[in-house]
Motif scaffolding. Structure first.
Motif, mmCIF file in Angstrom:
data_model
loop_
_atom_site.group_PDB
_atom_site.id
_atom_site.type_symbol
_atom_site.label_atom_id
_atom_site.label_comp_id
_atom_site.label_asym_id
_atom_site.label_seq_id
_atom_site.Cartn_x
_atom_site.Cartn_y
_atom_site.Cartn_z
ATOM 1 N N ALA A 121 22.663 63.298 29.861
ATOM 2 C CA ALA A 121 23.378 62.046 29.650
ATOM 3 C C ALA A 121 22.447 61.006 29.049
ATOM 4 C CB ALA A 121 23.950 61.550 30.974
ATOM 5 N N THR A 122 23.037 60.082 28.310
ATOM 6 C CA THR A 122 22.295 58.974 27.724
ATOM 7 C C THR A 122 22.553 57.734 28.557
ATOM 8 O OG1 THR A 122 22.545 59.922 25.513
ATOM 9 C CG2 THR A 122 21.933 57.595 25.666
ATOM 10 N N TYR A 123 21.500 57.162 29.133
ATOM 11 C CA TYR A 123 21.632 56.043 30.050
ATOM 12 C C TYR A 123 21.387 54.719 29.345
ATOM 13 C CZ TYR A 123 21.851 59.351 33.876
ATOM 14 O OH TYR A 123 22.249 60.361 34.719
ATOM 15 N N GLU A 124 22.114 53.727 29.786
ATOM 16 C CA GLU A 124 21.937 52.375 29.274
ATOM 17 C C GLU A 124 20.770 51.700 29.982
ATOM 18 O OE1 GLU A 124 23.809 51.087 26.660
ATOM 19 O OE2 GLU A 124 24.364 53.217 26.620
ATOM 20 N N SER A 125 20.327 50.627 29.359
ATOM 21 C CA SER A 125 19.221 49.865 29.938
ATOM 22 C C SER A 125 19.583 49.402 31.349
ATOM 23 C CB SER A 125 18.926 48.652 29.053
ATOM 24 O OG SER A 125 17.933 47.838 29.622
ATOM 25 N N GLY A 126 18.671 49.627 32.272
ATOM 26 C CA GLY A 126 18.909 49.219 33.653
ATOM 27 C C GLY A 126 19.437 50.325 34.543
ATOM 28 N N PHE A 127 19.748 51.463 33.960
ATOM 29 C CA PHE A 127 20.257 52.599 34.727
ATOM 30 C C PHE A 127 19.363 53.811 34.476
ATOM 31 C CE2 PHE A 127 24.109 50.624 36.136
ATOM 32 C CZ PHE A 127 24.434 49.731 35.119
ATOM 33 N N VAL A 128 19.013 54.528 35.538
ATOM 34 C CA VAL A 128 18.112 55.673 35.410
ATOM 35 C C VAL A 128 18.727 56.906 36.047
ATOM 36 C CG1 VAL A 128 16.036 54.252 35.273
ATOM 37 C CG2 VAL A 128 16.868 55.022 37.510
ATOM 38 N N ILE A 129 18.271 58.054 35.552
ATOM 39 C CA ILE A 129 18.839 59.327 35.974
ATOM 40 C C ILE A 129 18.594 59.603 37.446
ATOM 41 C CG2 ILE A 129 16.785 60.616 35.267
ATOM 42 C CD1 ILE A 129 18.672 62.892 34.408
ATOM 43 N N MET B 19 32.876 63.397 24.642
ATOM 44 C CA MET B 19 32.075 62.457 25.411
ATOM 45 C C MET B 19 32.887 61.863 26.555
ATOM 46 S SD MET B 19 29.709 60.434 22.669
ATOM 47 C CE MET B 19 31.058 59.778 21.693
ATOM 48 N N MET B 20 32.210 61.700 27.663
ATOM 49 C CA MET B 20 32.779 60.966 28.792
ATOM 50 C C MET B 20 31.838 59.819 29.114
ATOM 51 S SD MET B 20 34.285 64.029 31.200
ATOM 52 C CE MET B 20 35.125 62.920 32.324
ATOM 53 N N PHE B 21 32.402 58.743 29.577
ATOM 54 C CA PHE B 21 31.629 57.536 29.821
ATOM 55 C C PHE B 21 31.792 57.113 31.276
ATOM 56 C CE2 PHE B 21 30.933 56.803 25.334
ATOM 57 C CZ PHE B 21 32.021 57.408 24.743
ATOM 58 N N TRP B 22 30.720 56.647 31.843
ATOM 59 C CA TRP B 22 30.743 56.140 33.214
ATOM 60 C C TRP B 22 30.411 54.649 33.215
ATOM 61 C CZ3 TRP B 22 32.564 58.691 37.321
ATOM 62 C CH2 TRP B 22 32.675 60.081 37.225
ATOM 63 N N TYR B 23 31.278 53.887 33.906
ATOM 64 C CA TYR B 23 31.118 52.430 33.984
ATOM 65 C C TYR B 23 31.012 52.003 35.440
ATOM 66 C CZ TYR B 23 32.486 51.770 29.074
ATOM 67 O OH TYR B 23 32.532 51.783 27.703
ATOM 68 N N ARG B 24 30.375 50.868 35.641
ATOM 69 C CA ARG B 24 30.335 50.223 36.948
ATOM 70 C C ARG B 24 30.958 48.836 36.806
ATOM 71 N NH1 ARG B 24 24.600 48.990 39.635
ATOM 72 N NH2 ARG B 24 24.597 47.329 38.061
ATOM 73 N N GLN B 25 31.753 48.464 37.773
ATOM 74 C CA GLN B 25 32.343 47.129 37.793
ATOM 75 C C GLN B 25 32.042 46.495 39.135
ATOM 76 O OE1 GLN B 25 36.639 46.854 37.493
ATOM 77 N NE2 GLN B 25 36.500 44.853 36.496
ATOM 78 N N GLN B 26 31.086 45.593 39.138
ATOM 79 C CA GLN B 26 30.734 44.908 40.381
ATOM 80 C C GLN B 26 31.824 43.891 40.710
ATOM 81 O OE1 GLN B 26 26.656 44.069 38.913
ATOM 82 N NE2 GLN B 26 25.960 45.123 40.752
ATOM 83 N N PRO B 27 31.912 43.513 41.986
ATOM 84 C CA PRO B 27 33.015 42.640 42.426
ATOM 85 C C PRO B 27 33.185 41.400 41.542
ATOM 86 C CG PRO B 27 31.783 43.437 44.320
ATOM 87 C CD PRO B 27 31.028 43.892 43.105
ATOM 88 N N GLN C 298 33.461 41.158 38.447
ATOM 89 C CA GLN C 298 32.744 41.188 37.173
ATOM 90 C C GLN C 298 33.447 42.096 36.166
ATOM 91 O OE1 GLN C 298 29.907 39.247 36.741
ATOM 92 N NE2 GLN C 298 30.499 38.492 38.768
ATOM 93 N N SER C 299 32.878 42.138 34.981
ATOM 94 C CA SER C 299 33.403 43.026 33.952
ATOM 95 C C SER C 299 32.784 44.417 34.103
ATOM 96 C CB SER C 299 33.076 42.446 32.581
ATOM 97 O OG SER C 299 33.669 43.234 31.572
ATOM 98 N N LEU C 300 33.082 45.284 33.178
ATOM 99 C CA LEU C 300 32.569 46.647 33.224
ATOM 100 C C LEU C 300 31.228 46.726 32.501
ATOM 101 C CD1 LEU C 300 35.765 46.908 33.403
ATOM 102 C CD2 LEU C 300 35.397 49.263 32.684
ATOM 103 N N THR C 301 30.322 47.467 33.103
ATOM 104 C CA THR C 301 29.018 47.725 32.506
ATOM 105 C C THR C 301 28.863 49.222 32.310
ATOM 106 O OG1 THR C 301 28.051 45.796 33.598
ATOM 107 C CG2 THR C 301 26.530 47.467 32.764
ATOM 108 N N LEU C 302 28.512 49.622 31.103
ATOM 109 C CA LEU C 302 28.334 51.039 30.810
ATOM 110 C C LEU C 302 27.068 51.546 31.490
ATOM 111 C CD1 LEU C 302 29.299 53.541 29.202
ATOM 112 C CD2 LEU C 302 27.883 52.716 27.297
ATOM 113 N N ILE C 303 27.235 52.623 32.280
ATOM 114 C CA ILE C 303 26.078 53.240 32.936
ATOM 115 C C ILE C 303 25.452 54.278 32.007
ATOM 116 C CG2 ILE C 303 25.324 54.703 34.850
ATOM 117 C CD1 ILE C 303 27.658 53.525 36.496
ATOM 118 N N ALA C 304 26.294 55.201 31.525
ATOM 119 C CA ALA C 304 25.774 56.296 30.719
ATOM 120 C C ALA C 304 26.900 56.987 29.977
ATOM 121 C CB ALA C 304 25.040 57.307 31.595
#
Lengths: 114, 112
Positions: free
Chosen positions: A55-63, A31-39, A41-47
């Motif tokens: 890929a399995t997407y987290e709430s708030g993120f779409v393919i 598995m590989m994980f993709w995160y976003r870190q807004q300025p 802020q902390s890290l939010t898991l995308i998928a």
């Protein structure tokens, strides 16, 4: 531990365009994980990206907005599509090490959308 | 929503002093990890503590875990200027598969 090569390290993009971020791992990982870190802020898991499946997407993120590819066990890409200034963030890929060793992260892609 | 909340949000200390950061989380966990991030770059894994452990050491780092209070602390002893970074806790949450949820982070500044 695994070594991840992530590129580009940074980019400045025009709104409405797309950017593809690549992560290459020096070993095979399930598995590989993709995160976003807004300025600031902390890290939010995308998928979560598994090889051979969608890929399995987290709430708030779409393919459609963040398409992910995982063609083999050492490589993955994340595309940020139809970008807007709100997409300006650091994007990080990561893999889980063997038991008890946590995650290893790529060095991140600092994206600025103008 | 964020699984982990950390405090303080920012901490400034003199070199040689100890730095303590706290993390609280909301749901049951399998393990909790601490990471360091320098200047918005990639994160570096520091230490992992399992849910059945109460304390763990690694060099100048000491981590405690209290599952009854759903909290953890990271202590850095004899801090150095090079310890200046943001520190994040991450909890392993099972929801069909394990995934890691990161806390809000503590920005530590160690003054020489």
């Amino acid at each position: 531990s695994a070594v991840i090569s992530q590129k580009p390290s940074r980019d400045i993009c025009q709104r409405g365009t797309s950017l593809t971020i690549q992560c290459q791992v020096d070993s095979q990982v399930t598995m590989m994980f993709w995160y976003r870190q807004q300025p600031g802020q902390s890290l939010t898991l995308i998928a979560t990206a598994n090889q051979g499946s969608e890929a399995t997407y987290e709430s708030g993120f779409v393919i459609d907005k963040f398409p992910i590819s995982r063609p083999n066990l050492t490589f993955s890409t994340l595309t940020v599509s139809n970008m807007s200034p709100e997409d300006s963030s650091i994007y990080l890929c990561s893999v889980e090490e063997s038991r008890g060793r946590g995650y290893t992260f790529g060095s991140g892609t600092r994206l600025t959308v103008v | 929503s964020q699984q982990g909340e950390e405090d303080p949000q920012a901490l400034s200390i003199q070199e040689g002093e100890n730095a303590t950061m706290n993390c609280s989380y909301k749901t049951s966990i399998n393990n909790l990890q601490w990471y360091r991030q320098n200047s918005g770059r990639g994160l570096v894994h520091l230490i992992l503590i399992r849910s059945n452990e109460r304390e763990k050491h690694s060099g100048r780092l000491r981590v405690t875990l209290d599952t009854s209070k759903k909290s953890s602390s990271l202590l850095i002893t004899a801090s150095r200027a090079a310890d200046t970074a943001s520190y994040f806790c991450a909890t392993a949450v099972y929801s069909g598969t394990y995934k890691y949820i990161f806390g809000t982070g503590t920005r530590l500044k160690v003054l020489a």
